[in-house]
Design a protein around this motif. Structure first.
Motif, PDB file in Angstrom:
ATOM      1  N   GLY A  75      58.267  55.286   7.617  1.00  0.00           N
ATOM      2  CA  GLY A  75      57.136  56.038   7.107  1.00  0.00           C
ATOM      3  C   GLY A  75      55.863  55.239   6.918  1.00  0.00           C
ATOM      4  N   ARG A  76      55.815  54.052   7.510  1.00  0.00           N
ATOM      5  CA  ARG A  76      54.648  53.201   7.336  1.00  0.00           C
ATOM      6  C   ARG A  76      53.840  53.066   8.621  1.00  0.00           C
ATOM      7  NH1 ARG A  76      56.492  48.420   6.508  1.00  0.00           N
ATOM      8  NH2 ARG A  76      54.486  47.609   5.860  1.00  0.00           N
ATOM      9  N   GLY A  77      53.958  54.052   9.500  1.00  0.00           N
ATOM     10  CA  GLY A  77      53.256  54.008  10.781  1.00  0.00           C
ATOM     11  C   GLY A  77      51.750  54.032  10.657  1.00  0.00           C
ATOM     12  N   GLY A  78      51.233  54.567   9.558  1.00  0.00           N
ATOM     13  CA  GLY A  78      49.791  54.638   9.385  1.00  0.00           C
ATOM     14  C   GLY A  78      49.157  53.345   8.895  1.00  0.00           C
ATOM     15  N   ARG A 134      57.629  41.228   8.981  1.00  0.00           N
ATOM     16  CA  ARG A 134      57.568  41.447   7.539  1.00  0.00           C
ATOM     17  C   ARG A 134      56.840  42.736   7.182  1.00  0.00           C
ATOM     18  NH1 ARG A 134      60.641  38.533   3.591  1.00  0.00           N
ATOM     19  NH2 ARG A 134      60.342  40.002   1.892  1.00  0.00           N
ATOM     20  N   GLY A 135      56.122  43.331   8.139  1.00  0.00           N
ATOM     21  CA  GLY A 135      55.366  44.542   7.852  1.00  0.00           C
ATOM     22  C   GLY A 135      53.982  44.284   7.299  1.00  0.00           C
ATOM     23  N   CYS A 136      53.426  43.099   7.581  1.00  0.00           N
ATOM     24  CA  CYS A 136      52.077  42.743   7.133  1.00  0.00           C
ATOM     25  C   CYS A 136      51.034  43.260   8.118  1.00  0.00           C
ATOM     26  CB  CYS A 136      51.949  41.228   7.004  1.00  0.00           C
ATOM     27  SG  CYS A 136      53.060  40.471   5.791  1.00  0.00           S
ATOM     28  N   THR A 137      49.760  43.083   7.762  1.00  0.00           N
ATOM     29  CA  THR A 137      48.642  43.317   8.658  1.00  0.00           C
ATOM     30  C   THR A 137      48.157  41.961   9.152  1.00  0.00           C
ATOM     31  OG1 THR A 137      47.948  45.332   7.513  1.00  0.00           O
ATOM     32  CG2 THR A 137      46.282  44.182   8.834  1.00  0.00           C
ATOM     33  N   SER A 138      48.128  41.757  10.469  1.00  0.00           N
ATOM     34  CA  SER A 138      47.769  40.472  11.064  1.00  0.00           C
ATOM     35  C   SER A 138      46.395  40.554  11.708  1.00  0.00           C
ATOM     36  CB  SER A 138      48.815  40.071  12.113  1.00  0.00           C
ATOM     37  OG  SER A 138      48.517  38.813  12.673  1.00  0.00           O
ATOM     38  N   ILE A 139      45.568  39.542  11.457  1.00  0.00           N
ATOM     39  CA  ILE A 139      44.236  39.475  12.067  1.00  0.00           C
ATOM     40  C   ILE A 139      44.319  38.617  13.321  1.00  0.00           C
ATOM     41  CG2 ILE A 139      41.846  38.721  11.764  1.00  0.00           C
ATOM     42  CD1 ILE A 139      42.224  39.154   8.738  1.00  0.00           C
ATOM     43  N   MET A 140      43.735  39.113  14.407  1.00  0.00           N
ATOM     44  CA  MET A 140      43.661  38.391  15.677  1.00  0.00           C
ATOM     45  C   MET A 140      42.183  38.138  15.969  1.00  0.00           C
ATOM     46  SD  MET A 140      45.259  39.624  19.294  1.00  0.00           S
ATOM     47  CE  MET A 140      45.829  38.439  20.508  1.00  0.00           C
ATOM     48  N   TYR A 141      41.792  36.855  16.024  1.00  0.00           N
ATOM     49  CA  TYR A 141      40.382  36.481  16.043  1.00  0.00           C
ATOM     50  C   TYR A 141      40.030  35.815  17.365  1.00  0.00           C
ATOM     51  CZ  TYR A 141      36.195  33.824  14.452  1.00  0.00           C
ATOM     52  OH  TYR A 141      34.941  33.283  14.301  1.00  0.00           O
ATOM     53  N   ARG A 170      38.357  46.026  15.990  1.00  0.00           N
ATOM     54  CA  ARG A 170      39.224  47.206  16.136  1.00  0.00           C
ATOM     55  C   ARG A 170      40.470  47.034  15.289  1.00  0.00           C
ATOM     56  NH1 ARG A 170      40.787  48.887  22.046  1.00  0.00           N
ATOM     57  NH2 ARG A 170      41.572  50.668  20.868  1.00  0.00           N
ATOM     58  N   SER A 171      40.930  48.138  14.721  1.00  0.00           N
ATOM     59  CA  SER A 171      42.167  48.124  13.956  1.00  0.00           C
ATOM     60  C   SER A 171      43.192  49.023  14.629  1.00  0.00           C
ATOM     61  CB  SER A 171      41.932  48.614  12.524  1.00  0.00           C
ATOM     62  OG  SER A 171      41.114  47.710  11.818  1.00  0.00           O
ATOM     63  N   PHE A 172      44.449  48.567  14.638  1.00  0.00           N
ATOM     64  CA  PHE A 172      45.542  49.320  15.244  1.00  0.00           C
ATOM     65  C   PHE A 172      46.633  49.526  14.201  1.00  0.00           C
ATOM     66  CE2 PHE A 172      43.486  46.821  18.508  1.00  0.00           C
ATOM     67  CZ  PHE A 172      43.389  47.658  19.610  1.00  0.00           C
ATOM     68  N   SER A 173      47.025  50.767  13.965  1.00  0.00           N
ATOM     69  CA  SER A 173      48.117  51.033  13.045  1.00  0.00           C
ATOM     70  C   SER A 173      49.451  50.679  13.700  1.00  0.00           C
ATOM     71  CB  SER A 173      48.133  52.519  12.655  1.00  0.00           C
ATOM     72  OG  SER A 173      48.528  53.321  13.778  1.00  0.00           O
ATOM     73  N   TYR A 174      50.500  50.624  12.886  1.00  0.00           N
ATOM     74  CA  TYR A 174      51.820  50.353  13.452  1.00  0.00           C
ATOM     75  C   TYR A 174      52.197  51.405  14.493  1.00  0.00           C
ATOM     76  CZ  TYR A 174      53.317  46.259  10.838  1.00  0.00           C
ATOM     77  OH  TYR A 174      53.459  44.973  10.382  1.00  0.00           O
TER      78      TYR A 174
END
Length: 628
Positions: A69-72, A302-309, A87-91
């Motif tokens: 339930g964490r796809g958003g 782990r289900g974190c949000t990762s930044i790609m720079y 740009r941001s991409f959800s799971y």
């Protein structure tokens, strides 16, 4: 999953029963089939973890989070000052992209166990393709974008990919690097030819295509059918990563699926103190092991949000770039290389640019790649007012050997130390005969076998090469190739590669300790010390320093102060008499100073241009300095 509340409890639990410890941690991963046993010492070069178990790494990175339930939630933030794009991409969005890329690769014939070479810049499609390969049970091998054709060719020849995924170009400040001519030349050089190539066309430089072999990435993926996850054995390879600076046959470090997933999932919380939903930034490149482990796999496991720079610490546009990214995306922890901090310090020594951004949500700075000199660590901690944690690991291990642990509360700040061994590593300094040295004495930093999960179990199709390179010098031990010591508190001091120990008239001296002294001078931004040939003493140390921006003092005056400083802090035994100011130090693209190459130039030897070098012109500058 550990119930320990202190580092001592966690490390002690591992020491008492390693298999029980790792079995408990493995419950953080979704398995298609459980393991027959936790560890089998009879498999491979030193044993393998979780034999008999089956899983899919991509499922653990994406599908299970969406199913929960964490796809958003945002999975990946792409921040590119090179293109002005964020740009941001959800799971769910990442999963949709990866399913289609996996379908495109499958339509090109990629099956479980096949290899896929990825030769791309820092764009989301690079990470998505890594995950798509894992989804199919294929083995990816990422080659740093822009690598020379001959180096790429050796990797193609060794890995024998069915498909190569590339891009038309990469972007550097002030220039566009066309990848496609390099790729075409590499394929021509390699005896092995891929069956097909997927080419991501970037608008900055579109590439001509080879009919019948090359396919447009966007169009092919758009037409593809989504593909599901293919379970693989825990001991099956997930990827091959070739280490830099090798000669002859390249050393392809293999990473397995099961142990890799377990330790990276665990490390995000234990070492970095982050959990599902937290924003995390690793300022590296997917071409390096840091990018594999901590841009792509660990944060997503782990289900974190990762930044790609896609940018630099300075020049895109200024030395405040890192603080802008942290503030804009609310990153809690940054992991980068010490050289990035030194570059920022050189341009903005007072840290004024950091004061322009809201860093109240930022919690810690982690450094790795090479030892962080204490003055830079002290500067960063004072400027940020946040913990600075130097930690140490290698391509071969895939995750930290030593660190500080936010889950357990960080150790007291010891600038220059790499922290204490992670649970899983029994680390000691050995003498040249393989005997354990007393605390505080410098020797060959080595790990008692077996290595923990996540470490490379072998080299690609070369078990004997693995044994010869890492296990043969000290039977029962893995030799890291780094020199250092362990102090009375258990903190580890990595002083450089073992070949960076200078032998001056029979005295073994660490170049790292001399670099510490040079870096403490208020005018020095960064430095390197190498041992040059000396007919009388065997070797004599030479210090090369880059001055901070705005320093306009006579070079001879600064050099004299540096020589006096080393004599004062280390003593006459160092025989340090030669310090030179240089405009810059030659480095790899990942920020490591090319000390072995500098040493060859100082000795008047032919020094080949390393394939990982950031700018070959830096070597010519050094030749001019040493020829004076």
């Amino acid at each position: 999953m550990t119930s320990a509340t202190t580092y001592e409890q966690a490390y002690g639990a591992w020491m008492r029963d390693p298999e029980a410890y790792w079995a408990e941690e493995a419950h953080g991963i979704a398995w298609d089939r459980p393991w027959d046993r936790v560890f089998d010492a009879s498999m491979g070069a030193f044993g393998q973890w979780f034999p008999g178990a089956m899983l899919n790494t991509c499922y653990n990175c994406l599908d299970r989070h969406v199913a929960a339930g964490r796809g958003g939630q945002v999975a990946l933030i792409y921040d590119s000052p090179m293109t002005g794009m964020v740009r941001s991409f959800s799971y769910s969005e990442v999963l949709g992209q990866v399913e289609k890329i996996a379908g495109a690769l499958a339509a090109m014939g990629v099956r479980r166990g096949d290899r896929v070479v990825i030769y791309m810049p820092m764009v989301p499609e690079a990470a998505f393709t890594m995950l798509a390969s894992a989804r199919l049970g294929a083995v990816h091998s990422v080659v740093f974008g822009g690598f020379a054709a001959a180096e790429l060719a050796t990797r193609i020849e060794d890995a024998k990919p069915r498909v190569i995924v590339s891009a038309s170009c990469g972007l550097e400040p002030g220039r566009v690097v066309k990848y496609k001519p390099l790729l075409d030349a590499a394929i021509a050089l390699s005896p092995h030819k891929p069956e097909g190539c997927l080419i991501l066309q970037r608008p900055q430089a579109e590439a001509p295509m080879v009919a019948g072999r090359d396919h447009d990435f966007a169009g092919t993926v758009a037409r593809a059918e989504p593909h599901g996850c293919v379970p693989v054995l825990a001991t099956d390879p997930l990827y091959i990563l070739y280490t830099s600076g090798t000669t002859g046959r390249p050393k392809g470090v293999v990473r397995d699926n099961g142990g890799h997933a377990v330790v990276l999932w665990n490390s995000m919380k234990m070492i970095y103190g982050l959990d599902a939903g937290d924003v995390w930034w690793t300022a590296s490149d997917v071409g390096w092991v840091v990018g594999h482990s901590y841009i792509v796999y660990a944060p997503l496991l782990r289900g974190c949000t990762s930044i790609m720079y896609e940018g630099k610490p300075v020049g895109t546009p200024d030395a405040g770039a890192f603080w802008r990214v942290i503030a804009q995306h609310k990153a809690r922890v940054l992991f980068t290389a010490p050289t990035a901090m030194r570059a920022i310090k050189q341009q903005d020594p007072e840290g004024r640019l950091a004061g322009q951004y809201d860093l109240s949500g930022f919690e810690a700075l982690y450094l790795a790649g090479e030892r962080c000199d204490p003055p830079t660590a002290v500067w960063a901690q004072g400027m940020l007012g946040k913990p600075v944690v130097d930690h140490w690991w290698q391509t071969e291990t895939g995750w930290p050997i030593t660190s500080g642990f936010r889950q357990f509360g960080l150790f007291p700040f010891k600038p220059g130390s790499g922290g204490r061994p992670c649970p899983g590593y029994d680390l000691h300094a050995l003498d040249d005969n393989g005997a354990v040295l007393p605390k505080g004495e410098t020797g060959n930093l080595s790990l008692r076998l077996p290595l923990p999960p996540g470490c490379g179990p072998t080299l690609w199709e070369n078990d004997e090469g693995y044994r010869r390179a890492y296990l043969s010098d000290f039977p029962g031990w893995y030799r890291t190739g780094d020199a250092g010591s362990v102090d009375d508190d258990g903190d580890v001091w990595v002083m450089g590669r073992t070949d960076d120990i200078v032998n001056v008239a029979g005295h073994r001296l660490s170049t790292g300790s001399m670099e510490e002294v040079l870096a403490s001078h208020p005018d020095v931004a960064e430095c390197a010390v190498i041992g040059a040939k000396d007919e009388l003493k065997g070797q004599s140390p030479i210090g090369l320093v880059v001055l901070k921006a705005g320093v306009n003092r006579p070079e001879a005056e600064v050099a004299g102060e540096l020589v006096a400083l080393v004599r004062e802090r280390i003593g006459p035994v160092a025989s340090f008499k030669d310090a030179r100011v240089v405009p810059r130090l030659p480095k790899t693209r990942s920020g490591k100073i090319l000390r072995a190459t500098i040493r060859k130039i100082a000795d008047g030897e032919d020094a080949a241009v390393p394939p990982t070098i950031e700018d070959p012109a830096a070597l010519d500058e050094l030749r001019g300095i040493f020829s004076r």
